[in-house]
Design a protein around this motif. Structure first.
Motif, PDB file in Angstrom:
ATOM      1  N   ASN A  23       0.857  -1.176   0.000  1.00 15.74           N
ATOM      2  CA  ASN A  23       0.000   0.000   0.000  1.00 15.74           C
ATOM      3  C   ASN A  23       0.897   1.231   0.000  1.00 15.74           C
ATOM      4  N   PRO A  24       0.394   2.383  -0.427  1.00 13.92           N
ATOM      5  CA  PRO A  24       1.199   3.600  -0.321  1.00 13.92           C
ATOM      6  C   PRO A  24       1.664   3.777   1.131  1.00 13.92           C
ATOM      7  N   GLY A  25       2.919   4.184   1.297  1.00 12.57           N
ATOM      8  CA  GLY A  25       3.478   4.385   2.639  1.00 12.57           C
ATOM      9  C   GLY A  25       4.043   3.123   3.272  1.00 12.57           C
ATOM     10  N   GLU A  26       4.122   2.054   2.517  1.00 11.81           N
ATOM     11  CA  GLU A  26       4.613   0.767   3.023  1.00 11.81           C
ATOM     12  C   GLU A  26       5.795   0.335   2.143  1.00 11.81           C
ATOM     13  N   ILE A  27       6.704  -0.447   2.692  1.00  5.96           N
ATOM     14  CA  ILE A  27       7.828  -0.981   1.929  1.00  5.96           C
ATOM     15  C   ILE A  27       8.116  -2.405   2.378  1.00  5.96           C
ATOM     16  N   LEU A  28       8.415  -3.262   1.406  1.00  7.21           N
ATOM     17  CA  LEU A  28       8.872  -4.615   1.722  1.00  7.21           C
ATOM     18  C   LEU A  28      10.373  -4.536   1.963  1.00  7.21           C
TER      19      LEU A  28
END
Length: 180
Positions: A23-28
């Motif tokens: 989602n926007p604002g998330e990073i793996l």
């Protein structure tokens, strides 16, 4: 970093539900849980005081389990830990952190068009990575390599070879007088 421009923006669909896209604002984040608690703490500290992204460790494993990397071909999962340049650093005992927004149905297809890029996400990820790099470069000491997975990392790898993370590879010294 690789593939940091796509998120589950408006109109995103995954008909087969086989891709993990953030989602926007998330990073793996791939690597710190496997290679270095120190590196993980540095990333968490920088992120929580700066861009405050949600850090997702779905691919931060060497083998699938009930909640990690369990959407790809079984029993091996998508094996993101092994699929990029960072793996070769980890094999040498160098802590790694690989930032990605994940996979999507357009991956390596002509349908992966610029209108689907989340440019704000790219900026947030890039700023965070720059801040992490700055802290790592200026802090006393370096993150320690601490292999966290059970068994050798090379076990079950596509090439069928077994290798321990952190094994030393001999390097030849430069020849005198050579312009390096």
């Amino acid at each position: 970093m690789d593939m940091i421009g796509r998120t589950k923006g408006p109109g995103f669909t995954d008909p087969d539900a086989t891709h993990v896209l953030v989602n926007p604002g998330e990073i793996l984040l791939v690597g710190p849980n496997i290679s270095s608690d120190d590196l993980e703490k540095t990333i968490e500290t920088v992120n929580s005081s700066y861009q405050k992204m949600t850090l997702n460790h779905f691919y931060d494993v060497t083998a699938p389990d009930a909640t990690h990397d369990n959407l790809g071909p079984q029993p091996r999962g998508q094996r993101i830990f092994y699929r990029s340049d960072h793996y070769n650093f980890a094999k040498m005992g160098i802590p790694i952190a690989f930032f990605t927004t994940g996979l999507h149905p357009d991956y390596h297809r002509a349908t992966d068009t610029p209108d689907k890029i989340d440019y704000k996400q790219m900026q947030v990820v890039s700023k965070t990575m720059g801040a992490v790099a700055w802290v790592l470069a200026t802090q006393a000491g370096r993150p320690q390599f601490e292999y966290q997975a059970a068994g050798p990392v090379g076990e079950g790898h596509e090439n069928g070879q077994r290798s321990e993370l952190g094994a030393i590879t001999p390097v030849l010294a430069p020849l005198p007088g050579m312009p390096y």
